[in-house]
Design a protein around this motif. Sequence first.
Motif, PDB file in Angstrom:
ATOM      1  N   LEU A 278      79.214  78.016   2.998  1.00 21.85           N
ATOM      2  CA  LEU A 278      78.344  78.815   3.858  1.00 21.85           C
ATOM      3  C   LEU A 278      78.951  78.892   5.249  1.00 21.85           C
TER       4      LEU A 278
ATOM      5  N   ALA B 221      70.396  75.097   0.805  1.00 26.13           N
ATOM      6  CA  ALA B 221      71.396  75.279   1.854  1.00 26.13           C
ATOM      7  C   ALA B 221      72.168  73.994   2.098  1.00 26.13           C
TER       8      ALA B 221
ATOM      9  N   ASP C 198      64.525  76.118  -0.043  1.00 29.78           N
ATOM     10  CA  ASP C 198      65.602  76.802   0.669  1.00 29.78           C
ATOM     11  C   ASP C 198      66.416  75.823   1.512  1.00 29.78           C
TER      12      ASP C 198
ATOM     13  N   ALA D 234      64.931  78.130   6.374  1.00 29.72           N
ATOM     14  CA  ALA D 234      65.531  76.898   5.853  1.00 29.72           C
ATOM     15  C   ALA D 234      65.490  75.757   6.846  1.00 29.72           C
TER      16      ALA D 234
ATOM     17  N   SER E 107      71.474  82.349  11.040  1.00 27.74           N
ATOM     18  CA  SER E 107      71.463  82.324   9.579  1.00 27.74           C
ATOM     19  C   SER E 107      72.682  81.616   9.009  1.00 27.74           C
TER      20      SER E 107
ATOM     21  N   LEU F 277      68.203  81.881   5.668  1.00 26.18           N
ATOM     22  CA  LEU F 277      69.267  82.112   4.703  1.00 26.18           C
ATOM     23  C   LEU F 277      69.520  83.612   4.622  1.00 26.18           C
TER      24      LEU F 277
END
Length: 216
Positions: free
Chosen positions: A103, A92, A88, A63, A131, A55
């Motif tokens: 995201l 996400a 995490d 994650a 990421s 992340l």
Amino acid sequence: IPLVLKLAKPNVAGEFSGIAATWSIDRDGERFARGAFAQSLADWRRRGSMPPVLLGHDPRQPAGVIVDARETDIGLEVIGRLALGTDDGRRAHELLLSGPGALAMSVGFSGEVDRSGPVPIFRRVDLMEVSLVAIPAQAGAVVTAVKSPAAERFTSRKDFEHAARNALGISANEAKRLAAGGWAALTRNESDAAEHEPTNATIKAALSRIANARYL
């Protein structure tokens, strides 16, 4: 309605797919050359592993992991798997499911930039991680699909129509026409179904895509 699927779509809870990097110029005025990731991906595969999913490029926030990656005409396309048993990973996943743009994607790498031309270019890089980020360096680095925690189960034809509209981006009338054939195949008992193969297999494969993935 034509349905075009690029790269393998997610088929495990927590899986997602997208463009981790493109060949276009980024916000810093640099870009990757086609083939920049090829050797690094080969090295990862030779070691029997793939890059982690972080992340915001934070090594303290792992994650998940990348499970497949390849270079295409668009850029570096990847399939990742979030660790839904971690805070995490769950966070996400919830953000990805909330809708497009929650995201995006970015890559962490090492490599020297070639500044001999008008645009600085990375010709060969060592991919270290992928990421999920709020603001990507490249506008085209996006998540294109994400798998829900569990396959959706339809209890009515109306549920199926709603899922079809969301997954395929079709109109209400188009979803009704799809359901006219698809819902019957989905709910037909096994003895009746045997008389309609392989048609049922084709329809059920499409239904599986609708049930198992949410396309962003």
